[in-house]
Design an enzyme around this catalytic site. Sequence first.
Site, PDB file in Angstrom:
ATOM      1  N   ASP A 120       0.809  -1.249   0.053  1.00 44.44           N
ATOM      2  CA  ASP A 120      -0.004   0.180   0.035  1.00 44.44           C
ATOM      3  C   ASP A 120       0.870   1.206   0.083  1.00 44.44           C
ATOM      4  O   ASP A 120       1.778   1.412   0.739  1.00 44.44           O
ATOM      5  CB  ASP A 120      -0.951  -0.032   1.286  1.00 44.44           C
ATOM      6  CG  ASP A 120      -1.609   1.116   1.282  1.00 44.44           C
ATOM      7  OD1 ASP A 120      -1.683   2.330   0.747  1.00 44.44           O
ATOM      8  OD2 ASP A 120      -3.080   0.911   1.731  1.00 44.44           O
ATOM      9  N   VAL A 121       0.743   2.052  -1.105  1.00 50.36           N
ATOM     10  CA  VAL A 121       1.658   3.187  -1.183  1.00 50.36           C
ATOM     11  C   VAL A 121       1.662   4.299  -0.081  1.00 50.36           C
ATOM     12  O   VAL A 121       2.295   5.116   0.006  1.00 50.36           O
ATOM     13  CB  VAL A 121       1.648   3.944  -2.459  1.00 50.36           C
ATOM     14  CG1 VAL A 121       1.811   2.786  -3.673  1.00 50.36           C
ATOM     15  CG2 VAL A 121       0.252   4.386  -2.810  1.00 50.36           C
ATOM     16  N   ASN A 147       2.770   5.027 -10.135  1.00 52.78           N
ATOM     17  CA  ASN A 147       1.678   5.352 -10.800  1.00 52.78           C
ATOM     18  C   ASN A 147       0.234   5.259 -10.023  1.00 52.78           C
ATOM     19  O   ASN A 147      -0.742   5.480 -10.279  1.00 52.78           O
ATOM     20  CB  ASN A 147       1.653   4.215 -12.160  1.00 52.78           C
ATOM     21  CG  ASN A 147       0.267   3.910 -12.748  1.00 52.78           C
ATOM     22  OD1 ASN A 147      -0.097   4.887 -13.135  1.00 52.78           O
ATOM     23  ND2 ASN A 147      -0.330   2.816 -12.066  1.00 52.78           N
ATOM     24  N   TYR A 212      -8.410  16.154  -6.000  1.00 50.64           N
ATOM     25  CA  TYR A 212      -7.734  15.483  -6.882  1.00 50.64           C
ATOM     26  C   TYR A 212      -6.337  16.332  -7.616  1.00 50.64           C
ATOM     27  O   TYR A 212      -5.207  16.058  -7.761  1.00 50.64           O
ATOM     28  CB  TYR A 212      -8.570  14.735  -7.960  1.00 50.64           C
ATOM     29  CG  TYR A 212      -7.797  13.877  -9.050  1.00 50.64           C
ATOM     30  CD1 TYR A 212      -7.354  12.412  -8.568  1.00 50.64           C
ATOM     31  CD2 TYR A 212      -7.713  14.186 -10.177  1.00 50.64           C
ATOM     32  CE1 TYR A 212      -6.809  11.730  -9.534  1.00 50.64           C
ATOM     33  CE2 TYR A 212      -7.077  13.429 -11.119  1.00 50.64           C
ATOM     34  CZ  TYR A 212      -6.600  12.296 -10.691  1.00 50.64           C
ATOM     35  OH  TYR A 212      -5.877  11.215 -11.714  1.00 50.64           O
ATOM     36  N   LYS A 216      -2.271  15.944  -7.567  1.00 52.73           N
ATOM     37  CA  LYS A 216      -1.586  15.725  -8.988  1.00 52.73           C
ATOM     38  C   LYS A 216      -0.736  16.931  -9.291  1.00 52.73           C
ATOM     39  O   LYS A 216       0.373  16.740  -9.987  1.00 52.73           O
ATOM     40  CB  LYS A 216      -2.468  15.534 -10.079  1.00 52.73           C
ATOM     41  CG  LYS A 216      -3.445  14.042  -9.877  1.00 52.73           C
ATOM     42  CD  LYS A 216      -2.443  12.962  -9.870  1.00 52.73           C
ATOM     43  CE  LYS A 216      -3.128  11.636 -10.038  1.00 52.73           C
ATOM     44  NZ  LYS A 216      -1.977  10.363 -10.278  1.00 52.73           N
ATOM     45  N   THR A 247     -10.067   2.825 -18.201  1.00 53.94           N
ATOM     46  CA  THR A 247      -9.518   1.840 -17.063  1.00 53.94           C
ATOM     47  C   THR A 247     -10.668   1.689 -15.695  1.00 53.94           C
ATOM     48  O   THR A 247     -11.611   2.662 -16.040  1.00 53.94           O
ATOM     49  CB  THR A 247      -8.379   2.444 -16.412  1.00 53.94           C
ATOM     50  OG1 THR A 247      -8.626   3.523 -15.458  1.00 53.94           O
ATOM     51  CG2 THR A 247      -7.147   2.646 -17.251  1.00 53.94           C
TER      52      THR A 247
HETATM   53  N1  NAP Z   1      -7.908   6.752 -16.008  1.00 57.91           N
HETATM   54  C1  NAP Z   1      -7.842   7.958 -16.207  1.00 57.91           C
HETATM   55  O1  NAP Z   1      -8.596   8.703 -16.700  1.00 57.91           O
HETATM   56  C2  NAP Z   1      -6.721   8.627 -15.676  1.00 57.91           C
HETATM   57  C3  NAP Z   1      -6.409   9.872 -16.246  1.00 57.91           C
HETATM   58  C4  NAP Z   1      -5.342  10.686 -15.765  1.00 57.91           C
HETATM   59  C5  NAP Z   1      -4.537  10.113 -14.635  1.00 57.91           C
HETATM   60  N2  NAP Z   1      -4.590   8.887 -14.066  1.00 57.91           N
HETATM   61  C6  NAP Z   1      -3.979   8.450 -13.059  1.00 57.91           C
HETATM   62  O2  NAP Z   1      -3.350   7.066 -13.707  1.00 57.91           O
HETATM   63  C7  NAP Z   1      -3.020   6.445 -12.643  1.00 57.91           C
HETATM   64  C8  NAP Z   1      -3.443   5.018 -12.710  1.00 57.91           C
HETATM   65  O3  NAP Z   1      -4.744   5.073 -12.773  1.00 57.91           O
HETATM   66  P1  NAP Z   1      -5.640   3.825 -13.581  1.00 57.91           P
HETATM   67  O4  NAP Z   1      -6.501   4.668 -14.606  1.00 57.91           O
HETATM   68  O5  NAP Z   1      -5.053   2.729 -14.224  1.00 57.91           O
HETATM   69  O6  NAP Z   1      -6.756   3.331 -12.393  1.00 57.91           O
HETATM   70  P2  NAP Z   1      -6.748   1.936 -11.982  1.00 57.91           P
HETATM   71  O7  NAP Z   1      -7.334   1.042 -13.228  1.00 57.91           O
HETATM   72  O8  NAP Z   1      -8.129   2.195 -10.811  1.00 57.91           O
HETATM   73  O9  NAP Z   1      -5.620   1.569 -11.329  1.00 57.91           O
HETATM   74  C9  NAP Z   1      -5.002   2.187 -10.070  1.00 57.91           C
HETATM   75  C10 NAP Z   1      -4.159   1.547  -9.612  1.00 57.91           C
HETATM   76  O10 NAP Z   1      -3.344   2.197  -8.496  1.00 57.91           O
HETATM   77  C11 NAP Z   1      -3.430   1.224  -7.437  1.00 57.91           C
HETATM   78  N3  NAP Z   1      -3.583   1.809  -5.963  1.00 57.91           N
HETATM   79  C12 NAP Z   1      -4.495   2.725  -5.795  1.00 57.91           C
HETATM   80  N4  NAP Z   1      -4.274   2.928  -4.239  1.00 57.91           N
HETATM   81  C13 NAP Z   1      -3.481   2.068  -4.168  1.00 57.91           C
HETATM   82  C14 NAP Z   1      -2.536   2.247  -2.759  1.00 57.91           C
HETATM   83  N5  NAP Z   1      -2.947   2.860  -1.564  1.00 57.91           N
HETATM   84  N6  NAP Z   1      -1.656   1.296  -2.791  1.00 57.91           N
HETATM   85  C15 NAP Z   1      -1.073   0.741  -3.763  1.00 57.91           C
HETATM   86  N7  NAP Z   1      -1.758   0.493  -5.035  1.00 57.91           N
HETATM   87  C16 NAP Z   1      -2.824   1.459  -4.903  1.00 57.91           C
HETATM   88  C17 NAP Z   1      -4.290   0.260  -7.840  1.00 57.91           C
HETATM   89  O11 NAP Z   1      -4.165  -1.161  -7.096  1.00 57.91           O
HETATM   90  P3  NAP Z   1      -5.055  -1.821  -5.795  1.00 57.91           P
HETATM   91  O12 NAP Z   1      -6.472  -1.147  -6.060  1.00 57.91           O
HETATM   92  O13 NAP Z   1      -4.589  -3.153  -6.077  1.00 57.91           O
HETATM   93  O14 NAP Z   1      -4.181  -1.296  -4.582  1.00 57.91           O
HETATM   94  C18 NAP Z   1      -4.230  -0.101  -9.295  1.00 57.91           C
HETATM   95  O15 NAP Z   1      -3.218  -0.722  -9.612  1.00 57.91           O
HETATM   96  C19 NAP Z   1      -3.611   7.025 -11.266  1.00 57.91           C
HETATM   97  O16 NAP Z   1      -2.698   7.780 -10.684  1.00 57.91           O
HETATM   98  C20 NAP Z   1      -4.492   7.972 -11.825  1.00 57.91           C
HETATM   99  O17 NAP Z   1      -4.485   9.133 -10.933  1.00 57.91           O
HETATM  100  C21 NAP Z   1      -5.902   8.148 -14.599  1.00 57.91           C
END
Ligand code: NAP
Length: 322
Positions: A120-121, A147, A212, A216, A247
């Site tokens: 857990d980060v 990430n 958020y 960021k 995602t």
């Molecule tokens: N999708 C978008 O539209 C978008 C746009 C801009 C930026 N982002 C950013 O991209 C990154 C990845 O997002 P995603 O879209 O791939 O979302 P996602 O599919 O929900 O993946 C998020 C990942 O972060 C992990 N995570 C969350 N909280 C955590 C914690 N406390 N400790 C360890 N791991 C944790 C989750 O793993 P577990 O739940 O297994 O812990 C999962 O692997 C994030 O930083 C998000 O803010 C996403």
Amino acid sequence: MDAKANNTDTNAGADAGSAAVGRRSLLGGAAALGLGSVALGATAQAAGAPSRARPEGGGRFQGKSVLVTGGTSGIGRAAAKAFAREGAHVGFCGRRAELGRQVEREIRDAGGEATYLQADVRVDAQVRGFVDRVASRYGGIDVAFNNAGIGGGKLPHEMSVEEWDDIQATNARGVFLSVKYEIPHMLRAQRGVIICTSSSAAEQARPNGAAYTASKRAVQGLVKSAALAYGTRGIRINALLPGTTDTPFVRPPGIPDADWLRYKQAWGPLNVDGLERMADAEEIARAVLGLASDDFPYMTGASVTVDGGSTAGRKMVQPNTT
Ligand SMILES: NC(=O)c1ccc[n+]([C@@H]2O[C@H](COP(=O)([O-])OP(=O)(O)OC[C@H]3O[C@@H](n4cnc5c(N)ncnc54)[C@H](OP(=O)(O)O)[C@@H]3O)[C@@H](O)[C@H]2O)c1
């Protein structure tokens, strides 16, 4: 179906991300990691670990040690797989062990090398244990992709202090802890590349995105400062700002595929013409690999936007005069 709840990573000010926050249980202390026996700071190669010999040819990351936080889903999962396809030894974390083991299995079945470690980060000891264990297993850390992140869109007066703190603890503190424990390994090697996931929402705020966007923006600030601090030590660090990406972060849980497809197809009115669609995780991962590769030795401290042009400017909407 109204997918436009209140996720701050959608142009429409939606909120599938906050639902995801609630879905995920929080882990306790370092014991939950299964890392109790890890000797923190150990750098010796573990028995049975793959050789660090870097064969000629193959992918851009052949034999390199790559660390990914948040590799159980979405962008991190796509990046872990893409790095492994290009020959990297990938150590990745996330809290959901079942998903982590599944991603690890998929990478190994495809002939790649990966290790999932539950962490857990938000938890100092878990991040330290995870980073040190990846370095120990794969002989250092050549590339880190920090990430892991969560969404959560609410107006400030409707957001609890706990919700605010959780977003900062995951998105900002989690990146800080990752960098804190990665850097010593890179300093020892006098080289390394770090990419941290920020968001286009850092540049383009939404009414319900205070927590958020603040988190960021913090990532961007950390990246710029660290770029200044470690440039002479061979370490590059950049922020990646994805736009809305398909995602689980933005997809409402339980939504039927057909409805989601319809929603996705109507996505992106604020993107530039011709790119009015969501990104997919794989194309964001390709940008990550590009930044991590040797192709950009001159780039550090940058915020790299990959968002279909949604932050390029305000698109003109012609008034309907008929
Ligand atoms: N999708 C978008 O539209 C978008 C746009 C801009 C930026 N982002 C950013 O991209 C990154 C990845 O997002 P995603 O879209 O791939 O979302 P996602 O599919 O929900 O993946 C998020 C990942 O972060 C992990 N995570 C969350 N909280 C955590 C914690 N406390 N400790 C360890 N791991 C944790 C989750 O793993 P577990 O739940 O297994 O812990 C999962 O692997 C994030 O930083 C998000 O803010 C996403």
